[in-house]
Design a protein around this motif. Structure first.
Motif, PDB file in Angstrom:
ATOM      1  N   LYS A 388       0.811  -1.219   0.000  1.00 17.56           N
ATOM      2  CA  LYS A 388       0.000   0.000   0.000  1.00 17.56           C
ATOM      3  C   LYS A 388       0.847   1.271   0.000  1.00 17.56           C
ATOM      4  O   LYS A 388       0.381   2.324  -0.422  1.00 17.56           O
ATOM      5  CB  LYS A 388      -0.926   0.004   1.227  1.00 17.56           C
ATOM      6  CG  LYS A 388      -1.971  -1.094   1.218  1.00 17.56           C
ATOM      7  CD  LYS A 388      -2.965  -0.909   0.077  1.00 17.56           C
ATOM      8  CE  LYS A 388      -4.043  -1.968   0.101  1.00 17.56           C
ATOM      9  NZ  LYS A 388      -5.003  -1.810  -1.022  1.00 17.56           N
ATOM     10  N   ASP A 389       2.065   1.188   0.489  1.00 21.04           N
ATOM     11  CA  ASP A 389       2.956   2.352   0.553  1.00 21.04           C
ATOM     12  C   ASP A 389       4.382   1.889   0.251  1.00 21.04           C
ATOM     13  O   ASP A 389       5.177   1.674   1.170  1.00 21.04           O
ATOM     14  CB  ASP A 389       2.874   3.003   1.933  1.00 21.04           C
ATOM     15  CG  ASP A 389       3.741   4.265   2.023  1.00 21.04           C
ATOM     16  OD1 ASP A 389       4.164   4.773   0.972  1.00 21.04           O
ATOM     17  OD2 ASP A 389       3.989   4.726   3.156  1.00 21.04           O
ATOM     18  N   ARG A 423      -0.758   6.540   6.823  1.00 18.54           N
ATOM     19  CA  ARG A 423       0.133   7.231   5.891  1.00 18.54           C
ATOM     20  C   ARG A 423      -0.112   8.723   6.071  1.00 18.54           C
ATOM     21  O   ARG A 423      -1.229   9.200   5.913  1.00 18.54           O
ATOM     22  CB  ARG A 423      -0.142   6.822   4.448  1.00 18.54           C
ATOM     23  CG  ARG A 423       0.808   7.501   3.465  1.00 18.54           C
ATOM     24  CD  ARG A 423       0.684   6.947   2.069  1.00 18.54           C
ATOM     25  NE  ARG A 423       1.584   7.641   1.159  1.00 18.54           N
ATOM     26  CZ  ARG A 423       1.820   7.277  -0.092  1.00 18.54           C
ATOM     27  NH1 ARG A 423       1.206   6.198  -0.571  1.00 18.54           N
ATOM     28  NH2 ARG A 423       2.630   7.958  -0.858  1.00 18.54           N
ATOM     29  N   SER A 444      -7.505  11.070   5.068  1.00 21.51           N
ATOM     30  CA  SER A 444      -6.747  10.173   4.184  1.00 21.51           C
ATOM     31  C   SER A 444      -6.079   9.054   4.971  1.00 21.51           C
ATOM     32  O   SER A 444      -5.938   7.930   4.467  1.00 21.51           O
ATOM     33  CB  SER A 444      -5.693  10.970   3.404  1.00 21.51           C
ATOM     34  OG  SER A 444      -4.781  11.608   4.296  1.00 21.51           O
ATOM     35  N   GLU A 447      -8.715   6.407   5.699  1.00 23.22           N
ATOM     36  CA  GLU A 447      -9.012   5.630   4.497  1.00 23.22           C
ATOM     37  C   GLU A 447      -7.872   4.677   4.161  1.00 23.22           C
ATOM     38  O   GLU A 447      -8.100   3.528   3.765  1.00 23.22           O
ATOM     39  CB  GLU A 447      -9.304   6.589   3.340  1.00 23.22           C
ATOM     40  CG  GLU A 447     -10.603   7.383   3.558  1.00 23.22           C
ATOM     41  CD  GLU A 447     -10.771   8.527   2.581  1.00 23.22           C
ATOM     42  OE1 GLU A 447      -9.755   8.916   1.948  1.00 23.22           O
ATOM     43  OE2 GLU A 447     -11.897   9.048   2.456  1.00 23.22           O
ATOM     44  N   PHE A 448      -6.633   5.134   4.324  1.00 18.73           N
ATOM     45  CA  PHE A 448      -5.480   4.274   4.094  1.00 18.73           C
ATOM     46  C   PHE A 448      -5.506   3.085   5.053  1.00 18.73           C
ATOM     47  O   PHE A 448      -5.283   1.936   4.659  1.00 18.73           O
ATOM     48  CB  PHE A 448      -4.190   5.074   4.285  1.00 18.73           C
ATOM     49  CG  PHE A 448      -2.930   4.263   4.206  1.00 18.73           C
ATOM     50  CD1 PHE A 448      -2.355   3.952   2.980  1.00 18.73           C
ATOM     51  CD2 PHE A 448      -2.305   3.796   5.362  1.00 18.73           C
ATOM     52  CE1 PHE A 448      -1.194   3.199   2.905  1.00 18.73           C
ATOM     53  CE2 PHE A 448      -1.136   3.038   5.303  1.00 18.73           C
ATOM     54  CZ  PHE A 448      -0.584   2.740   4.062  1.00 18.73           C
ATOM     55  N   ASP A 451      -8.132   0.550   4.091  1.00 20.89           N
ATOM     56  CA  ASP A 451      -7.679  -0.221   2.925  1.00 20.89           C
ATOM     57  C   ASP A 451      -6.669  -1.290   3.339  1.00 20.89           C
ATOM     58  O   ASP A 451      -6.699  -2.424   2.830  1.00 20.89           O
ATOM     59  CB  ASP A 451      -7.039   0.713   1.890  1.00 20.89           C
ATOM     60  CG  ASP A 451      -8.063   1.561   1.146  1.00 20.89           C
ATOM     61  OD1 ASP A 451      -9.269   1.224   1.204  1.00 20.89           O
ATOM     62  OD2 ASP A 451      -7.652   2.542   0.500  1.00 20.89           O
ATOM     63  N   CYS A 452      -5.767  -0.951   4.267  1.00 21.27           N
ATOM     64  CA  CYS A 452      -4.780  -1.932   4.733  1.00 21.27           C
ATOM     65  C   CYS A 452      -5.449  -3.078   5.475  1.00 21.27           C
ATOM     66  O   CYS A 452      -5.115  -4.256   5.264  1.00 21.27           O
ATOM     67  CB  CYS A 452      -3.749  -1.246   5.623  1.00 21.27           C
ATOM     68  SG  CYS A 452      -2.566  -0.182   4.755  1.00 21.27           S
TER      69      CYS A 452
END
Length: 461
Positions: A388-389, A423, A444, A447-448, A451-452
């Motif tokens: 993801k990052d 993040r 954000s 949301e990150f 998602d993870c």
């Protein structure tokens, strides 16, 4: 500053739960609603918040159960059945929050306002924001018909902030059957952040916690009229010497394997100039001057990882302004390094430092957890973050705080990790917002994180 809401309330069913629209599965929307429940502990009173969570999950078709030793402070257990290919995975989160009284907030602490891309409110970071990530991931999986490899268990508990007696402790002692077969658990990260964001984007994965040992220390001496000079053997003089003896904050350097690994990986993750300082500290932790140039909060955090620490926090004593006290009690917050260190060893070190003739009373003793492991599940958590990052760096971390993880690991033998995927920009240090006024988290980042969690639970990373 621009203040916004995430929009009108999603349609609700009879239980009051949000629907399975995209908005109803949004971690921001969920976190806003959680923050708007005032669950300050004490007194907690988390029932309304927990029942709301139950309504949301029930409305999505996720099985839930409520158990409680105090009906005002219930625990919720939710389960998303899997395919039986892996052991069940536990997610645990608390909904109680610390007080806001006496703090100066820029915005109302329980309004859940989104301002300039950040969600404000008590619990945004600790830990209603993270619970919203977990819930959003489960709701997304249910809505998409995704079936995990193993059952996913979500335990939502009260009372983490003041001892966990009606929360996680009640669950592991009275209802261990809920966690049968669980090998791994994910909870909060205990504020484990390094403050080195300007050098590298670190993603902490907490693999161990320091253990709580709170001690009352009592000094005594002759009293008398305070218009006369106090005797050298008086309680105040003895207290002064105690405070001087612990002014360094530690009880001697102890280098543990898990901290050594953390410092080694941290040194490799940072640019050469900074990494060399971390490596020098790893090789000689008795000389913190090698960390000169790093943020003061970062230095204090690193120094706390190489020693058992003790901090004077509460003072009781005296009967009148014109009377020399004959007895003064000092409360000390002790934190013991992870590993096989016993409470007796900690108290022995403390007596050697403050004076063997003083009265010490241990009044809070944290659980002794199994040794930490860096294994395949840690690798899965790291892989999600890297996917993801790609520019971020997962790092095994030891936190100086303790969480509910101590109970699941010590009582049930579950390997626990603190994992709050975030993040964010280099100037944001979420650790510095824990328990502080103006607690907030970037939309954000929520949301990150969701998602993870979805990638981890669904196996799509």
């Amino acid at each position: 500053m621009e203040s916004t809401d995430t929009g009108p309330e999603p349609a609700t069913n009879a239980s009051g739960a949000g629907d399975l629209s995209a908005q109803g599965r949004s971690p921001v929307w969920i976190a806003q609603r959680l923050i708007r429940f005032n669950t300050v502990n004490p007194p907690g009173s988390e029932a309304e918040c927990v029942q709301w969570i139950r309504g949301v999950l029930d409305g999505a078709g996720i099985e839930t159960r409520i158990v409680a030793c105090d009906p005002r402070r219930p625990n919720l257990i939710a389960r998303l059945p899997g395919r039986g290919l892996e052991p069940p995975l536990l997610l645990h989160a608390h909904v109680d929050v610390v007080p806001v009284e006496g703090q100066k907030w820029t915005r109302p602490p329980f309004a859940g306002e989104v301002v300039d891309g950040e969600l404000w409110g008590r619990g945004a970071v600790d830990m209603k924001g993270q619970l919203a990530m977990m819930m959003a991931a489960l709701l997304r999986m249910k809505a998409c018909g995704e079936v995990p490899a193993g059952d996913i268990i979500l335990a939502v508990v009260p009372d983490e902030e003041t001892g966990s007696d009606v929360g996680s402790r009640f669950l592991v002692e009275q209802h261990p059957e809920f966690f049968e077969g669980v090998r791994y658990a994910i909870g909060e990260d205990g504020g484990a952040e390094l403050g080195v964001g300007r050098y590298a984007r670190i993603h902490p994965i907490v693999v161990a916690e320091k253990r709580t040992c709170w001690v009352r220390l009592t000094v005594r001496g002759p009293g008398g009229h305070a218009s006369r000079v106090a005797p050298g053997s008086g309680a105040v003089g003895r207290l002064r010497r105690v405070l001087e003896s612990i002014s360094s904050g530690g009880l001697g350097i102890e280098q543990t394997p898990v901290v050594d690994l953390m410092l080694k990986e941290l040194a490799n993750a940072l640019p050469s100039g900074v990494g060399e300082r971390i490596d020098a500290f790893r090789n000689n932790p008795a000389d913190p001057s090698v960390l000169d140039g790093l943020e003061e909060t970062t230095v204090r955090y690193l120094r706390s990882l190489v020693q058992h620490t003790v901090s004077a926090t509460v003072l009781h004593g005296g009967t009148g302004t014109n009377v020399h006290p004959t007895e003064i009690t000092l409360e000390l917050d002790g934190r013991v390094l992870p590993g096989e260190y016993t409470t007796e060893e900690f108290l022995t070190l403390l007596r050697q430092q403050v004076g063997a003739d003083l009265d010490l009373e241990l009044f809070v003793e944290g659980e002794l957890s199994p040794p930490p492991r860096i294994d395949a599940f840690y690798d899965r958590l790291a892989a999600v973050l890297q996917a993801k990052d790609p520019e971020g760096i997962p790092l095994p971390l030891v936190t100086t705080a303790s969480t509910d993880a101590r109970l699941f690991s010590s009582r049930l033998g579950i390997q626990c990790f603190g994992w709050m995927p975030l993040r964010h920009g280099p100037d944001v240090v979420y650790r510095d917002r824990l328990h502080c006024p103006d607690e907030r988290i970037a939309v954000s980042a929520l949301e990150f994180g969701a998602d993870c969690f979805h990638a981890l639970l669904s196996g799509t990373h």
